[in-house]
Write an enzyme that holds these catalytic residues in place. Structure first.
Site, PDB file in Angstrom:
ATOM      1  N   ARG A 104      37.820  40.139  42.657  1.00  0.00           N
ATOM      2  CA  ARG A 104      37.962  41.287  41.756  1.00  0.00           C
ATOM      3  C   ARG A 104      37.171  42.490  42.267  1.00  0.00           C
ATOM      4  NH1 ARG A 104      36.669  40.506  35.470  1.00  0.00           N
ATOM      5  NH2 ARG A 104      34.534  40.437  36.258  1.00  0.00           N
ATOM      6  N   LYS A 141      36.539  47.087  37.518  1.00  0.00           N
ATOM      7  CA  LYS A 141      35.239  47.044  36.850  1.00  0.00           C
ATOM      8  C   LYS A 141      34.327  48.154  37.386  1.00  0.00           C
ATOM      9  CE  LYS A 141      32.289  43.433  34.919  1.00  0.00           C
ATOM     10  NZ  LYS A 141      32.792  43.547  33.527  1.00  0.00           N
ATOM     11  N   GLU A 176      41.665  46.047  24.637  1.00  0.00           N
ATOM     12  CA  GLU A 176      40.533  45.139  24.708  1.00  0.00           C
ATOM     13  C   GLU A 176      39.377  45.682  23.893  1.00  0.00           C
ATOM     14  OE1 GLU A 176      38.080  45.409  28.540  1.00  0.00           O
ATOM     15  OE2 GLU A 176      40.089  45.821  29.279  1.00  0.00           O
TER      16      GLU A 176
END
Length: 417
Positions: free
Chosen positions: A161, A263, A299
């Site tokens: 990721r 992220k 989210e």
């Protein structure tokens, strides 16, 4: 040297050098051996007597190798746990012993990594991360098992990721192998901070940032990969108890074509205003809607969301504005293995009104049941604001797997000795 004793018996005035082989009497001026081979197996360590820095010239010598890890300061680690109140461990930063640092230039590759004593870092005021937000972070955990070993949970997923996020943010990134081995080294160097079984976990925070100075808008000329750790307990003050969310319908976390799916550090600063307002009103956190239709769930500030109806568990599909959570991915697999039907699709906010259960997932929270959600002034409660059977079952299976209490049939855990 046995792996289980690799770090426990180290004494001050020695330099720690990870290695695959441990000669009985290495020469005092020997170079650090390569940090890792092509496997992700646990580290062995050798001791090299510490010489004055000028005599060792470690930096020049170790640059011959692509994956080195040395301790740049005196190492005096003990196998004993830190003397602290483990029963009242919250989710707050506690400084530990060591951090890991590795650098590379733009267009280059990360090579030499170094374990240093934890402390402040020096950075140019014109660093890319400070001026233009060119930075990413990851989060994962280490758990102490009843037999004294330490388990990591799916570290290679965090590495993948980070590499995907780095591509989006125009940054170089460590390889998956470098990332995982750096995490192992950092955890082992700080193993006395891993909480006792059942008392919490060691939270691991890898950072990737543009540390080089840049004035005009452009990728930074230098990048730093850094890992620090901190022992933690529950993320929400409620502990493993229902949290209470409010749906935000004016402010948005991410937009199509933006960076919501990686992220990057800016994603989290953007939610602070809504989150602070929600907490001031007594809510635990904020649930965001999509910014186009303002009707589909995305989210929570730092968690993925799941909605349960009968035997079906639904979660918003990953489509570029939602972070592909590793706990989310794991819970989907666990739920299917337990006989649930899992759907990844657009989930309308109206479905919250008719849901049997709602829960959140994330590295920090693991699985957090939702007791109530407030939307446009209407409060909907679930399971009498208690813990639902589905979220309790999934939480139990996943945490028992993470802590080594059940067989890891998924092959997700990495054991450190």
């Amino acid at each position: 040297m046995e792996r289980s004793a690799a770090l426990g018996g180290l004494q001050p005035n020695y330099l720690l050098c990870p290695s695959r082989r441990c000669p009985s009497s290495p020469p005092l001026n020997s170079l650090p051996l390569p940090f890792a081979d092509n496997t992700l197996s646990s580290l062995n360590f050798k001791l090299q007597k510490r010489l004055p820095l000028a005599s060792r010239n470690v930096q020049a010598a170790s640059s011959l190798f692509k994956r080195d890890a040395i301790l740049s300061d005196t190492y005096s680690e003990t196998a004993e746990l830190v003397d602290m109140d483990w029963d009242n461990l919250g989710f707050a930063f506690l400084p530990t012993d060591y951090m890991y640092i590795m650098k590379c230039a733009r267009g280059g590759d990360f090579s030499k990594g170094e374990l240093q004593r934890f402390g402040n870092i020096e950075m140019n005021p014109s660093a890319g991360v400070l001026n233009y937000g060119q930075g990413l972070f990851e989060g994962l955990k280490a758990y102490r098992t009843k037999d004294g070993n330490i388990l990591l949970f799916r570290p290679e997923e965090n590495a993948i990721r980070m590499r995907q996020g780095a591509e989006r943010m125009c940054m170089p990134s460590p390889t998956v192998e470098q990332f995982v081995e750096a995490v192992k080294a950092t955890v082992l160097a700080n193993k006395r901070w891993v909480p006792p079984p059942g008392k919490g976990s060691l939270y691991i925070r890898p950072l990737l940032m543009g540390s080089g100075a840049v004035l005009g808008l452009a990728p930074a000329p230098e990048y730093t990969f850094l890992i620090y750790v901190s022992p933690v307990g529950n993320y929400f003050k409620e502990g493993v108890a229902p949290i209470h969310l409010i749906v935000e319908h004016e402010l948005h976390r991410a937009t199509p074509g933006g960076t919501g799916g990686v992220k990057t550090i800016g994603n989290y600063a953007a939610v602070l205003k809504a989150q602070s307002a929600a907490k001031a009103r007594g809510y635990s956190d904020v649930l965001y809607l999509d910014c186009v239709n303002k009707r589909y769930l995305e989210e929570v500030s730092s968690c993925n969301i799941f909605v349960v109806k009968d035997n079906v568990i639904s979660t918003p599909a990953i489509k570029g504005t939602i972070l592909p959570g590793i706990t989310r991915k794991s819970i989907i697999d666990v739920a299917r293995s337990q006989g649930f039907q899992v759907e990844e699709r657009p989930v309308a906010v109206d479905e919250l009104l008719d849901a049997d259960e709602v829960f959140c997932t994330g590295t920090a929270v693991v699985v957090s049941p939702v007791g109530s959600i407030t939307y446009l002034g209407k409060r909907v409660s679930y399971k009498n604001e208690g813990i639902g059977e589905v979220s309790q079952k999934l939480y139990s299976v996943l945490t028992r797997l993470q802590m080594g209490l059940i067989e890891d049939k998924m092959d997700w855990t990495v054991e450190l000795r």
